[in-house]
Write a protein that holds these residues in place. Structure first.
Motif, PDB file in Angstrom:
ATOM      1  N   HIS A   1      11.737 -23.414  31.865  1.00  0.00           N
ATOM      2  CA  HIS A   1      12.503 -22.761  30.792  1.00  0.00           C
ATOM      3  C   HIS A   1      13.909 -23.338  30.802  1.00  0.00           C
ATOM      4  CE1 HIS A   1      13.507 -19.667  27.908  1.00  0.00           C
ATOM      5  NE2 HIS A   1      14.526 -19.274  28.650  1.00  0.00           N
ATOM      6  N   LEU A   2      14.427 -23.624  29.617  1.00  0.00           N
ATOM      7  CA  LEU A   2      15.762 -24.209  29.492  1.00  0.00           C
ATOM      8  C   LEU A   2      16.520 -23.472  28.394  1.00  0.00           C
ATOM      9  CD1 LEU A   2      16.734 -27.949  29.443  1.00  0.00           C
ATOM     10  CD2 LEU A   2      17.405 -26.482  27.511  1.00  0.00           C
TER      11      LEU A   2
ATOM     12  N   PRO B   1       8.656 -14.004  26.408  1.00  0.00           N
ATOM     13  CA  PRO B   1       9.064 -15.246  27.046  1.00  0.00           C
ATOM     14  C   PRO B   1       9.356 -15.122  28.541  1.00  0.00           C
ATOM     15  CG  PRO B   1      10.926 -14.257  25.948  1.00  0.00           C
ATOM     16  CD  PRO B   1       9.772 -13.348  25.671  1.00  0.00           C
ATOM     17  N   VAL B   2       9.236 -13.913  29.115  1.00  0.00           N
ATOM     18  CA  VAL B   2       9.564 -13.725  30.533  1.00  0.00           C
ATOM     19  C   VAL B   2       8.656 -14.563  31.420  1.00  0.00           C
ATOM     20  CG1 VAL B   2       9.775 -12.041  32.397  1.00  0.00           C
ATOM     21  CG2 VAL B   2      10.421 -11.405  30.078  1.00  0.00           C
ATOM     22  N   ALA B   3       7.407 -14.726  31.023  1.00  0.00           N
ATOM     23  CA  ALA B   3       6.445 -15.467  31.843  1.00  0.00           C
ATOM     24  C   ALA B   3       6.931 -16.877  32.159  1.00  0.00           C
ATOM     25  CB  ALA B   3       5.090 -15.518  31.138  1.00  0.00           C
ATOM     26  N   ALA B   4       7.737 -17.443  31.284  1.00  0.00           N
ATOM     27  CA  ALA B   4       8.217 -18.804  31.511  1.00  0.00           C
ATOM     28  C   ALA B   4       9.156 -18.890  32.710  1.00  0.00           C
ATOM     29  CB  ALA B   4       8.927 -19.320  30.262  1.00  0.00           C
ATOM     30  N   LEU B   5       9.759 -17.778  33.091  1.00  0.00           N
ATOM     31  CA  LEU B   5      10.695 -17.781  34.217  1.00  0.00           C
ATOM     32  C   LEU B   5      10.010 -17.616  35.568  1.00  0.00           C
ATOM     33  CD1 LEU B   5      13.517 -15.412  32.886  1.00  0.00           C
ATOM     34  CD2 LEU B   5      13.471 -17.908  32.823  1.00  0.00           C
TER      35      LEU B   5
ATOM     36  N   GLN C   1      25.102 -32.531  26.854  1.00  0.00           N
ATOM     37  CA  GLN C   1      25.188 -31.068  26.763  1.00  0.00           C
ATOM     38  C   GLN C   1      24.815 -30.419  28.089  1.00  0.00           C
ATOM     39  OE1 GLN C   1      22.764 -29.476  23.609  1.00  0.00           O
ATOM     40  NE2 GLN C   1      24.233 -27.851  23.218  1.00  0.00           N
ATOM     41  N   ARG C   2      25.572 -29.410  28.490  1.00  0.00           N
ATOM     42  CA  ARG C   2      25.274 -28.677  29.722  1.00  0.00           C
ATOM     43  C   ARG C   2      24.273 -27.567  29.426  1.00  0.00           C
ATOM     44  NH1 ARG C   2      28.411 -29.840  34.029  1.00  0.00           N
ATOM     45  NH2 ARG C   2      30.273 -31.108  33.651  1.00  0.00           N
ATOM     46  N   VAL C   3      23.315 -27.396  30.317  1.00  0.00           N
ATOM     47  CA  VAL C   3      22.256 -26.418  30.101  1.00  0.00           C
ATOM     48  C   VAL C   3      21.952 -25.686  31.401  1.00  0.00           C
ATOM     49  CG1 VAL C   3      21.173 -27.667  28.191  1.00  0.00           C
ATOM     50  CG2 VAL C   3      20.469 -28.161  30.549  1.00  0.00           C
ATOM     51  N   HIS C   4      21.298 -24.519  31.263  1.00  0.00           N
ATOM     52  CA  HIS C   4      20.691 -23.798  32.385  1.00  0.00           C
ATOM     53  C   HIS C   4      19.200 -24.112  32.371  1.00  0.00           C
ATOM     54  CE1 HIS C   4      24.220 -21.187  33.098  1.00  0.00           C
ATOM     55  NE2 HIS C   4      24.354 -21.208  31.779  1.00  0.00           N
ATOM     56  N   LEU C   5      18.596 -24.094  33.540  1.00  0.00           N
ATOM     57  CA  LEU C   5      17.160 -24.350  33.586  1.00  0.00           C
ATOM     58  C   LEU C   5      16.521 -23.632  34.762  1.00  0.00           C
ATOM     59  CD1 LEU C   5      16.542 -26.806  35.956  1.00  0.00           C
ATOM     60  CD2 LEU C   5      17.985 -27.997  34.304  1.00  0.00           C
ATOM     61  N   VAL C   6      15.249 -23.329  34.600  1.00  0.00           N
ATOM     62  CA  VAL C   6      14.425 -22.767  35.675  1.00  0.00           C
ATOM     63  C   VAL C   6      13.239 -23.688  35.844  1.00  0.00           C
ATOM     64  CG1 VAL C   6      12.867 -20.885  36.316  1.00  0.00           C
ATOM     65  CG2 VAL C   6      15.106 -20.371  35.353  1.00  0.00           C
ATOM     66  N   ARG C   7      12.948 -24.029  37.098  1.00  0.00           N
ATOM     67  CA  ARG C   7      11.837 -24.927  37.372  1.00  0.00           C
ATOM     68  C   ARG C   7      11.062 -24.440  38.582  1.00  0.00           C
ATOM     69  NH1 ARG C   7      14.684 -30.177  40.164  1.00  0.00           N
ATOM     70  NH2 ARG C   7      12.524 -30.865  40.177  1.00  0.00           N
ATOM     71  N   SER C   8       9.821 -24.839  38.663  1.00  0.00           N
ATOM     72  CA  SER C   8       9.044 -24.600  39.867  1.00  0.00           C
ATOM     73  C   SER C   8       9.627 -25.460  40.987  1.00  0.00           C
ATOM     74  CB  SER C   8       7.577 -24.974  39.634  1.00  0.00           C
ATOM     75  OG  SER C   8       7.049 -24.260  38.546  1.00  0.00           O
TER      76      SER C   8
ATOM     77  N   ILE D   1      10.689 -15.537  40.419  1.00  0.00           N
ATOM     78  CA  ILE D   1      11.498 -16.311  39.491  1.00  0.00           C
ATOM     79  C   ILE D   1      11.613 -17.728  40.026  1.00  0.00           C
ATOM     80  CG2 ILE D   1      13.811 -16.614  38.571  1.00  0.00           C
ATOM     81  CD1 ILE D   1      12.556 -14.366  37.226  1.00  0.00           C
ATOM     82  N   GLY D   2      11.457 -18.702  39.126  1.00  0.00           N
ATOM     83  CA  GLY D   2      11.581 -20.082  39.545  1.00  0.00           C
ATOM     84  C   GLY D   2      13.000 -20.423  39.982  1.00  0.00           C
ATOM     85  N   ARG D   3      13.181 -21.630  40.413  1.00  0.00           N
ATOM     86  CA  ARG D   3      14.474 -22.086  40.915  1.00  0.00           C
ATOM     87  C   ARG D   3      15.425 -22.319  39.745  1.00  0.00           C
ATOM     88  NH1 ARG D   3      15.334 -28.090  43.462  1.00  0.00           N
ATOM     89  NH2 ARG D   3      17.624 -28.093  43.507  1.00  0.00           N
ATOM     90  N   TRP D   4      16.588 -21.651  39.793  1.00  0.00           N
ATOM     91  CA  TRP D   4      17.593 -21.818  38.747  1.00  0.00           C
ATOM     92  C   TRP D   4      18.499 -22.988  39.082  1.00  0.00           C
ATOM     93  CZ3 TRP D   4      22.961 -21.260  39.451  1.00  0.00           C
ATOM     94  CH2 TRP D   4      23.725 -21.357  38.279  1.00  0.00           C
ATOM     95  N   ASP D   5      18.904 -23.706  38.062  1.00  0.00           N
ATOM     96  CA  ASP D   5      19.817 -24.826  38.243  1.00  0.00           C
ATOM     97  C   ASP D   5      20.575 -25.039  36.939  1.00  0.00           C
ATOM     98  OD1 ASP D   5      21.150 -26.957  39.370  1.00  0.00           O
ATOM     99  OD2 ASP D   5      19.343 -28.051  39.951  1.00  0.00           O
ATOM    100  N   THR D   6      21.574 -25.855  37.001  1.00  0.00           N
ATOM    101  CA  THR D   6      22.250 -26.322  35.799  1.00  0.00           C
ATOM    102  C   THR D   6      22.026 -27.817  35.682  1.00  0.00           C
ATOM    103  OG1 THR D   6      24.329 -26.641  36.992  1.00  0.00           O
ATOM    104  CG2 THR D   6      23.997 -24.519  35.905  1.00  0.00           C
TER     105      THR D   6
END
Length: 276
Positions: free
Chosen positions: A273-274, A205-209, A259-266, A215-220
Protein backbone atom coordinates in the motif's frame (compact mmCIF):
# COMPACT_ATOMS: atom_id res chain seq x y z
CA UNK A 1 -30.70 -10.39 24.31
CA UNK A 2 -32.19 -9.86 20.87
CA UNK A 3 -31.05 -12.46 18.34
CA UNK A 4 -30.01 -12.26 14.73
CA UNK A 5 -32.66 -12.44 12.07
CA UNK A 6 -32.01 -14.16 8.79
CA UNK A 7 -30.48 -11.77 6.24
CA UNK A 8 -33.27 -9.54 4.99
CA UNK A 9 -34.62 -6.05 5.04
CA UNK A 10 -34.23 -3.37 7.67
CA UNK A 11 -37.33 -2.34 9.59
CA UNK A 12 -39.54 0.15 7.76
CA UNK A 13 -38.65 3.81 8.12
CA UNK A 14 -35.74 6.08 7.42
CA UNK A 15 -32.55 4.63 8.96
CA UNK A 16 -29.38 6.68 9.33
CA UNK A 17 -26.02 6.43 11.06
CA UNK A 18 -23.45 8.72 12.59
CA UNK A 19 -19.76 7.79 12.71
CA UNK A 20 -17.30 9.75 14.85
CA UNK A 21 -13.69 9.99 13.65
CA UNK A 22 -11.12 11.59 15.91
CA UNK A 23 -8.13 13.68 14.87
CA UNK A 24 -5.92 11.21 12.97
CA UNK A 25 -2.76 12.58 14.61
CA UNK A 26 -4.10 11.20 17.92
CA UNK A 27 -5.58 7.98 16.58
CA UNK A 28 -4.84 4.49 17.92
CA UNK A 29 -2.13 5.55 20.35
CA UNK A 30 -2.18 2.10 22.00
CA UNK A 31 -0.66 0.66 18.83
CA UNK A 32 2.71 1.86 20.06
CA UNK A 33 4.74 -0.27 17.65
CA UNK A 34 3.35 1.69 14.70
CA UNK A 35 4.54 5.08 13.52
CA UNK A 36 2.12 7.99 13.98
CA UNK A 37 1.72 8.17 10.19
CA UNK A 38 0.78 4.50 9.98
CA UNK A 39 -1.59 4.71 12.95
CA UNK A 40 -3.37 7.60 11.28
CA UNK A 41 -3.58 5.77 7.97
CA UNK A 42 -4.96 2.63 9.63
CA UNK A 43 -7.60 4.68 11.45
CA UNK A 44 -8.57 6.47 8.24
CA UNK A 45 -8.93 3.26 6.22
CA UNK A 46 -10.95 1.58 8.97
CA UNK A 47 -13.31 4.55 8.83
CA UNK A 48 -13.65 4.00 5.07
CA UNK A 49 -14.62 0.37 5.69
CA UNK A 50 -17.22 1.32 8.31
CA UNK A 51 -18.75 4.14 6.29
CA UNK A 52 -19.00 1.91 3.22
CA UNK A 53 -20.83 -0.84 5.13
CA UNK A 54 -23.24 1.65 6.70
CA UNK A 55 -23.82 3.53 3.46
CA UNK A 56 -24.75 0.33 1.65
CA UNK A 57 -27.07 -0.77 4.46
CA UNK A 58 -28.80 2.47 5.52
CA UNK A 59 -30.41 5.53 3.98
CA UNK A 60 -27.91 8.11 5.18
CA UNK A 61 -24.54 8.37 6.94
CA UNK A 62 -22.90 11.43 8.50
CA UNK A 63 -19.39 11.66 9.88
CA UNK A 64 -18.55 13.89 12.84
CA UNK A 65 -14.87 14.80 12.82
CA UNK A 66 -12.17 17.43 13.00
CA UNK A 67 -9.86 15.45 10.69
CA UNK A 68 -9.58 17.53 7.51
CA UNK A 69 -8.60 14.62 5.27
CA UNK A 70 -11.52 12.28 6.05
CA UNK A 71 -14.05 13.90 3.73
CA UNK A 72 -11.74 13.86 0.67
CA UNK A 73 -10.60 10.31 1.47
CA UNK A 74 -14.18 9.02 1.65
CA UNK A 75 -14.97 10.79 -1.61
CA UNK A 76 -11.94 9.17 -3.29
CA UNK A 77 -13.33 5.78 -2.23
CA UNK A 78 -16.69 6.57 -3.81
CA UNK A 79 -18.33 7.64 -0.56
CA UNK A 80 -19.25 11.35 -0.75
CA UNK A 81 -20.36 11.49 2.87
CA UNK A 82 -21.75 14.47 4.78
CA UNK A 83 -19.21 15.83 7.27
CA UNK A 84 -20.28 17.55 10.50
CA UNK A 85 -17.84 19.55 12.61
CA UNK A 86 -16.98 17.83 15.87
CA UNK A 87 -18.07 19.91 18.88
CA UNK A 88 -14.77 18.90 20.54
CA UNK A 89 -16.44 17.79 23.76
CA UNK A 90 -15.69 14.08 23.59
CA UNK A 91 -17.02 11.02 21.78
CA UNK A 92 -20.50 11.09 23.31
CA UNK A 93 -20.98 14.73 22.36
CA UNK A 94 -19.88 13.92 18.81
CA UNK A 95 -22.42 11.10 18.52
CA UNK A 96 -25.13 13.25 20.09
CA UNK A 97 -24.41 16.05 17.61
CA UNK A 98 -24.77 13.72 14.63
CA UNK A 99 -27.83 11.99 16.07
CA UNK A 100 -29.58 15.32 16.67
CA UNK A 101 -28.97 16.30 13.04
CA UNK A 102 -30.34 13.00 11.76
CA UNK A 103 -33.45 13.08 13.95
CA UNK A 104 -34.13 16.68 12.99
CA UNK A 105 -34.03 15.62 9.36
CA UNK A 106 -36.57 12.84 9.95
CA UNK A 107 -34.51 9.73 10.68
CA UNK A 108 -36.57 7.06 12.44
CA UNK A 109 -33.81 4.63 13.37
CA UNK A 110 -30.59 6.39 14.40
CA UNK A 111 -27.37 4.41 14.71
CA UNK A 112 -24.04 5.43 16.26
CA UNK A 113 -21.15 3.26 15.11
CA UNK A 114 -17.50 3.21 16.05
CA UNK A 115 -15.06 3.85 13.21
CA UNK A 116 -12.54 1.10 14.00
CA UNK A 117 -14.29 -2.04 12.74
CA UNK A 118 -12.12 -3.29 9.81
CA UNK A 119 -14.13 -6.51 9.32
CA UNK A 120 -17.54 -4.82 9.19
CA UNK A 121 -19.77 -5.88 6.30
CA UNK A 122 -23.01 -4.52 4.93
CA UNK A 123 -24.71 -7.82 5.69
CA UNK A 124 -23.60 -7.65 9.34
CA UNK A 125 -25.22 -4.22 9.68
CA UNK A 126 -28.45 -5.31 8.02
CA UNK A 127 -28.80 -8.54 9.97
CA UNK A 128 -28.11 -6.90 13.31
CA UNK A 129 -30.39 -3.90 12.87
CA UNK A 130 -33.23 -6.09 11.63
CA UNK A 131 -33.95 -6.65 15.32
CA UNK A 132 -34.61 -2.94 15.85
CA UNK A 133 -38.18 -2.85 14.54
CA UNK A 134 -39.99 -1.36 17.53
CA UNK A 135 -39.49 1.66 19.73
CA UNK A 136 -36.38 1.23 21.87
CA UNK A 137 -32.62 1.47 22.26
CA UNK A 138 -30.08 -1.26 21.53
CA UNK A 139 -26.33 -1.77 21.71
CA UNK A 140 -23.68 -4.18 20.47
CA UNK A 141 -20.87 -5.01 22.93
CA UNK A 142 -17.34 -5.40 21.65
CA UNK A 143 -15.59 -8.77 21.58
CA UNK A 144 -14.31 -8.26 25.12
CA UNK A 145 -17.84 -7.61 26.35
CA UNK A 146 -16.93 -4.35 28.08
CA UNK A 147 -17.01 -1.74 25.33
CA UNK A 148 -19.67 -0.81 22.77
CA UNK A 149 -19.26 -0.81 18.99
CA UNK A 150 -22.79 0.23 17.98
CA UNK A 151 -25.73 1.96 19.63
CA UNK A 152 -29.14 2.38 18.01
CA UNK A 153 -32.39 4.11 18.94
CA UNK A 154 -35.86 4.22 17.40
CA UNK A 155 -38.38 6.70 18.77
CA UNK A 156 -36.07 7.59 21.68
CA UNK A 157 -33.01 9.76 22.24
CA UNK A 158 -29.78 7.97 21.39
CA UNK A 159 -28.26 8.79 24.83
CA UNK A 160 -24.70 7.61 24.02
CA UNK A 161 -22.57 6.44 26.95
CA UNK A 162 -19.38 5.37 25.20
CA UNK A 163 -16.14 5.13 27.14
CA UNK A 164 -14.68 2.66 29.66
CA UNK A 165 -17.28 0.08 30.67
CA UNK A 166 -19.75 1.42 28.12
CA UNK A 167 -21.48 -1.93 27.58
CA UNK A 168 -22.60 -1.96 31.19
CA UNK A 169 -23.48 1.73 31.09
CA UNK A 170 -25.69 1.21 28.04
CA UNK A 171 -27.35 -1.83 29.61
CA UNK A 172 -28.04 0.07 32.84
CA UNK A 173 -29.50 2.93 30.81
CA UNK A 174 -32.13 0.54 29.45
CA UNK A 175 -30.62 -0.39 26.08
CA UNK A 176 -31.08 -3.99 24.93
CA UNK A 177 -28.03 -6.01 23.97
CA UNK A 178 -28.01 -7.19 20.37
CA UNK A 179 -26.40 -10.36 19.15
CA UNK A 180 -24.15 -9.49 16.22
CA UNK A 181 -21.61 -11.12 13.88
CA UNK A 182 -17.95 -10.89 14.83
CA UNK A 183 -17.32 -8.25 12.18
CA UNK A 184 -19.47 -5.84 14.18
CA UNK A 185 -17.81 -6.71 17.49
CA UNK A 186 -14.07 -6.74 16.74
CA UNK A 187 -12.78 -3.20 17.13
CA UNK A 188 -9.07 -2.44 16.91
CA UNK A 189 -7.25 -0.76 19.77
CA UNK A 190 -4.33 -3.15 20.34
CA UNK A 191 -2.18 -5.45 18.15
CA UNK A 192 -4.13 -8.53 19.28
CA UNK A 193 -7.34 -6.88 18.08
CA UNK A 194 -5.93 -6.54 14.59
CA UNK A 195 -5.04 -10.24 14.51
CA UNK A 196 -8.57 -11.06 15.68
CA UNK A 197 -10.07 -8.88 12.97
CA UNK A 198 -7.84 -10.54 10.37
CA UNK A 199 -9.14 -13.93 11.51
CA UNK A 200 -12.71 -12.71 10.93
CA UNK A 201 -11.81 -11.30 7.53
CA UNK A 202 -10.43 -7.85 6.84
CA UNK A 203 -12.07 -5.83 4.11
CA UNK A 204 -10.46 -3.46 1.63
CA UNK A 205 -8.79 -1.10 1.97
CA UNK A 206 -7.50 -2.15 5.43
CA UNK A 207 -6.53 -5.59 4.13
CA UNK A 208 -3.80 -3.99 2.05
CA UNK A 209 -1.97 -2.95 5.22
CA UNK A 210 -1.99 -6.36 6.88
CA UNK A 211 0.14 -9.42 6.24
CA UNK A 212 -0.57 -12.60 8.25
CA UNK A 213 -2.45 -10.71 10.94
CA UNK A 214 0.13 -7.96 11.35
CA UNK A 215 0.58 -4.53 9.87
CA UNK A 216 3.28 -4.63 7.24
CA UNK A 217 6.54 -2.74 7.52
CA UNK A 218 6.07 1.03 7.23
CA UNK A 219 8.62 3.12 5.40
CA UNK A 220 8.98 6.33 3.47
CA UNK A 221 10.38 6.67 0.00
CA UNK A 222 10.89 8.80 -3.06
CA UNK A 223 9.26 8.01 -6.38
CA UNK A 224 11.87 7.19 -9.00
CA UNK A 225 9.47 7.01 -11.90
CA UNK A 226 6.86 4.92 -13.71
CA UNK A 227 7.37 1.32 -14.69
CA UNK A 228 5.08 -1.02 -16.62
CA UNK A 229 1.83 -1.21 -14.59
CA UNK A 230 3.43 0.43 -11.58
CA UNK A 231 6.04 2.72 -10.08
CA UNK A 232 9.64 2.39 -8.89
CA UNK A 233 10.27 3.77 -5.41
CA UNK A 234 13.55 4.31 -3.54
CA UNK A 235 12.99 3.59 0.16
CA UNK A 236 14.55 5.51 3.03
CA UNK A 237 17.05 2.67 3.39
CA UNK A 238 18.16 2.94 -0.22
CA UNK A 239 16.32 -0.09 -1.61
CA UNK A 240 14.59 0.18 -4.95
CA UNK A 241 11.18 -1.45 -4.73
CA UNK A 242 8.19 -1.69 -7.03
CA UNK A 243 4.65 -0.52 -6.36
CA UNK A 244 2.08 -2.21 -8.55
CA UNK A 245 -0.71 0.06 -9.75
CA UNK A 246 -3.23 -1.64 -7.45
CA UNK A 247 -1.04 -0.89 -4.40
CA UNK A 248 -1.68 2.84 -4.72
CA UNK A 249 -4.28 4.23 -2.34
CA UNK A 250 -7.54 5.38 -3.89
CA UNK A 251 -6.63 8.93 -2.86
CA UNK A 252 -3.39 8.91 -4.87
CA UNK A 253 -4.45 10.88 -7.91
CA UNK A 254 -1.02 11.07 -9.54
CA UNK A 255 2.61 10.39 -8.81
CA UNK A 256 5.72 12.09 -10.14
CA UNK A 257 9.43 11.45 -9.95
CA UNK A 258 10.90 12.95 -6.79
CA UNK A 259 7.66 12.81 -4.84
CA UNK A 260 7.87 11.66 -1.22
CA UNK A 261 5.48 8.88 -0.24
CA UNK A 262 4.54 6.56 2.64
CA UNK A 263 4.46 2.85 2.00
CA UNK A 264 3.72 -0.46 3.67
CA UNK A 265 5.40 -3.62 2.47
CA UNK A 266 5.77 -7.22 3.50
CA UNK A 267 9.17 -8.00 5.08
CA UNK A 268 11.65 -7.65 2.23
CA UNK A 269 8.67 -8.01 -0.11
CA UNK A 270 6.68 -5.88 -2.52
CA UNK A 271 4.83 -2.69 -1.61
CA UNK A 272 1.34 -3.54 -0.36
CA UNK A 273 0.00 0.00 0.00
CA UNK A 274 1.32 3.44 -0.92
CA UNK A 275 -0.03 6.88 -0.07
CA UNK A 276 1.11 10.49 -0.04
Amino acid sequence: MAHLHDPGHLPAGHAAAVVAVKDLSRAKTRLTSLSPALRGRLAALMAVTVVRALTEALDRVVVVTTAPGIGPLLHDHGLPTEIIADPRAGLNAAFAEGAARLRADGADLVVACMADLPALTTDSVRRTLASCADRGRWFVPDAAGTGTTLLAARGLELDPRFGPGSAQHHAVSGATELDAPDGLRVDVDAPADLAAAAAVGLLPPVAALVDEGRIGRWDTGIVVGPEADGWAVLTSGGSRVRAEADALGADVVRLAAGQRVHLVRSPEGPIRHLWI
